[in-house]
Design a protein around this motif. Structure first.
Motif, short mmCIF file in Angstrom:
data_model
loop_
_atom_site.label_atom_id
_atom_site.label_comp_id
_atom_site.label_asym_id
_atom_site.label_seq_id
_atom_site.Cartn_x
_atom_site.Cartn_y
_atom_site.Cartn_z
N ASP A 1 0.93 -1.19 -0.15
CA ASP A 1 0.09 -0.14 0.06
C ASP A 1 0.93 1.37 -0.11
OD1 ASP A 1 -2.30 -1.34 0.11
OD2 ASP A 1 -2.21 -1.56 2.36
N GLU A 2 0.77 2.34 -0.95
CA GLU A 2 1.75 3.34 -1.22
C GLU A 2 0.88 4.81 -1.29
OE1 GLU A 2 5.12 4.59 -4.09
OE2 GLU A 2 4.04 2.60 -4.51
N SER A 3 1.38 5.63 -0.54
CA SER A 3 0.73 7.04 -0.62
C SER A 3 2.06 7.91 -0.47
CB SER A 3 -0.21 7.31 0.21
OG SER A 3 0.26 7.51 1.64
N SER A 4 1.87 9.08 -0.61
CA SER A 4 2.99 10.12 -0.70
C SER A 4 3.28 10.26 0.82
CB SER A 4 2.24 11.54 -1.09
OG SER A 4 1.42 12.00 -0.23
N ASP A 5 2.64 9.86 1.88
CA ASP A 5 2.93 10.06 3.11
C ASP A 5 3.09 8.63 3.87
OD1 ASP A 5 3.29 12.89 3.76
OD2 ASP A 5 0.83 12.73 2.96
N TRP A 6 2.75 7.62 3.35
CA TRP A 6 2.75 6.26 4.31
C TRP A 6 2.78 5.17 3.18
CZ3 TRP A 6 -1.16 5.26 8.88
CH2 TRP A 6 -0.68 4.09 9.54
N ALA A 7 3.82 4.19 3.27
CA ALA A 7 3.79 3.09 2.51
C ALA A 7 3.90 1.93 3.47
CB ALA A 7 4.94 3.13 1.49
N ILE A 8 3.20 0.66 2.92
CA ILE A 8 3.40 -0.32 3.83
C ILE A 8 3.69 -1.65 3.07
CG2 ILE A 8 2.25 -1.82 5.31
CD1 ILE A 8 -0.04 0.30 6.02
N LEU A 9 4.73 -2.34 3.46
CA LEU A 9 5.26 -3.37 2.54
C LEU A 9 4.82 -4.58 3.44
CD1 LEU A 9 7.35 -1.26 1.82
CD2 LEU A 9 8.60 -2.98 0.87
N ASP A 10 3.90 -5.49 2.97
CA ASP A 10 3.38 -6.67 3.58
C ASP A 10 4.24 -7.90 3.22
OD1 ASP A 10 2.18 -8.85 4.99
OD2 ASP A 10 0.07 -8.32 4.24
N MET A 11 4.96 -8.38 4.02
CA MET A 11 5.86 -9.64 3.56
C MET A 11 5.20 -10.82 4.09
SD MET A 11 9.38 -7.38 3.97
CE MET A 11 10.42 -8.63 3.71
N GLY A 12 4.01 -10.79 4.68
CA GLY A 12 3.63 -11.73 5.39
C GLY A 12 3.59 -12.15 6.77
N ASP A 13 5.26 -12.18 7.26
CA ASP A 13 5.23 -12.18 8.62
C ASP A 13 5.90 -11.13 9.31
OD1 ASP A 13 7.41 -12.72 7.01
OD2 ASP A 13 8.13 -14.58 8.09
N ILE A 14 6.33 -10.08 8.12
CA ILE A 14 7.20 -8.66 8.63
C ILE A 14 6.18 -7.58 7.74
CG2 ILE A 14 9.08 -7.58 8.13
CD1 ILE A 14 10.54 -10.14 8.13
N LEU A 15 5.94 -6.76 8.56
CA LEU A 15 5.34 -5.36 7.91
C LEU A 15 6.48 -4.26 8.08
CD1 LEU A 15 1.89 -5.13 9.42
CD2 LEU A 15 2.30 -5.48 7.11
N VAL A 16 6.55 -3.52 6.84
CA VAL A 16 7.60 -2.43 6.97
C VAL A 16 6.66 -1.13 6.68
CG1 VAL A 16 9.59 -1.41 5.98
CG2 VAL A 16 9.49 -4.03 5.85
N HIS A 17 6.91 -0.19 7.63
CA HIS A 17 5.98 1.09 7.44
C HIS A 17 7.15 2.26 7.08
CE1 HIS A 17 2.21 -0.21 9.32
NE2 HIS A 17 3.09 -0.94 9.98
N LEU A 18 6.79 2.96 6.08
CA LEU A 18 7.68 4.04 5.68
C LEU A 18 6.65 5.17 5.68
CD1 LEU A 18 9.41 2.59 2.34
CD2 LEU A 18 10.19 2.35 4.88
N MET A 19 7.20 6.28 6.86
CA MET A 19 6.15 7.26 7.04
C MET A 19 6.85 8.52 6.90
SD MET A 19 4.46 5.21 10.40
CE MET A 19 2.98 6.21 10.11
N SER A 20 6.26 9.66 6.53
CA SER A 20 6.68 11.13 6.66
C SER A 20 6.70 11.13 7.98
CB SER A 20 5.77 11.97 6.14
OG SER A 20 4.46 11.78 6.78
N PRO A 21 7.50 12.41 8.41
CA PRO A 21 7.39 12.69 9.86
C PRO A 21 6.31 13.12 10.57
CG PRO A 21 9.38 13.88 8.57
CD PRO A 21 8.32 13.05 7.64
N ALA A 22 5.19 13.71 9.66
CA ALA A 22 4.01 14.02 10.07
C ALA A 22 3.16 13.04 10.47
CB ALA A 22 3.37 15.28 9.17
N TYR A 23 2.93 11.93 9.41
CA TYR A 23 2.28 10.78 9.70
C TYR A 23 2.85 10.08 10.84
CZ TYR A 23 -1.12 10.99 6.04
OH TYR A 23 -2.41 11.30 5.28
N ARG A 24 4.16 10.01 10.94
CA ARG A 24 4.58 9.18 11.98
C ARG A 24 4.29 9.63 13.37
NH1 ARG A 24 10.42 6.22 12.28
NH2 ARG A 24 10.08 5.14 14.27
#
Length: 291
Positions: A247-270
């Motif tokens: 799931d990808e947006s300009s402020d927050w992307a989530i990578l679902d690897m099944g057993d691992i989630l990776v969150h990439l977040m802008s400072p404001a969203y975090r």
């Protein structure tokens, strides 16, 4: 004293190793079978389980076999040890009249590349533990092992059916945990190398959560977040990782690897969603429930 030598990484020990030992005891006229784990295989660059752990598993696995001795000579050297060194050590230590050297079919095919292979054969009679229908010289002793499994395959896809029951739970737990840790380290390294900020990891295994681990990192902006996401996808796919969803947006992307989630977040969203606080509280709640 008649002996057989069965060396290897045993990383991890599996039912194929167990079968080789049992077949050797049945078919070879020996007083002692030396099972010798390597500190580091001369043909490999590293190991997963430390030598002490592998020795413990082998000792547990063969403790009822009176003729089996787990030899820690190579481990004590804390370096690569070539087979000829081990043979010469045993010859100096014991009164030996006969040595069988048990090797796998793959090693037999490249045996002429081993260091001092002629010298090895002057001391030992080779015995091949074969998992296939390869035709060997008639005078070559064979142990027919019907177990098409290897330690490397098990490390990649841990299947309890191939782990001896006596050590199964501990082996699976160790490698599963170790593999997860290495995967997390790889993700963190990629993020750190590519200038992600405030990287945090959360172990959510056994915490009744949707995944076993969560990684959170702050991006430096929309373009940086997109670049991080693309780098993760490229480098992790090269390592065999599979993404179930992104799931990808300009402020927050989530990578679902099944057993691992990776969150990439802008400072404001975090700051706004504060996922790390939720995960920390989840752990505290479960600890309170356990007490």
């Amino acid at each position: 004293m008649k002996i057989a030598i069965f060396g290897g990484s045993f990383d991890p020990p599996h039912i194929g190793h167990e079968m080789i030992v049992h077949e050797a005891l049945r078919h070879l006229d020996i007083d002692t079978l030396f099972v010798i784990p390597t500190y580091l295989n001369p043909l490999k660059c590293d190991f997963v389980a430390p030598a002490t752990k592998r020795i413990t598993w082998l000792t547990q696995l063969f403790e009822t076999q009176q003729k089996v001795k787990i030899c820690d000579y190579e481990v004590k050297q804390q370096r690569r040890v070539y087979t000829i060194e081990t043979i010469e050590y045993l010859l100096k230590t014991y009164e030996i009249s006969k040595i069988y050297l048990i090797i796998g079919a793959d090693n037999y095919k490249i045996f002429d590349q081993w260091r001092d292979h002629d010298k090895i054969q002057s001391h030992c009679e080779l015995v091949v533990a074969s998992r296939d229908d390869t035709i060997y010289p008639k005078d070559l002793k064979k142990l027919n092992i019907n177990a098409k499994i290897s330690s490397s395959k098990l490390r990649a896809h841990m299947d309890g059916a191939f782990i001896p029951k006596m050590i199964r739970n501990e082996v699976i737990e160790y490698y599963t945990r170790n593999i997860m840790e290495k995967r997390i380290e790889r993700i963190v390294s990629i993020l750190d190398t590519n200038k992600a900020e405030s990287i945090q990891t959360f172990d959510m295994s056994n915490k009744d959560y949707i995944v076993d681990a969560v990684v959170i990192a702050t991006t430096l902006g929309e373009r940086h977040g997109a670049a991080l996401l693309e780098t993760l996808k490229t480098e992790l796919k090269d390592k065999g990782e599979i993404f179930l969803n992104i799931d990808e947006s300009s402020d927050w992307a989530i990578l679902d690897m099944g057993d691992i989630l990776v969150h990439l977040m802008s400072p404001a969203y975090r700051e706004k969603y504060n996922i790390e606080e939720f995960l920390t509280n989840r752990e505290l709640e479960l600890n309170q429930e356990d007490h």
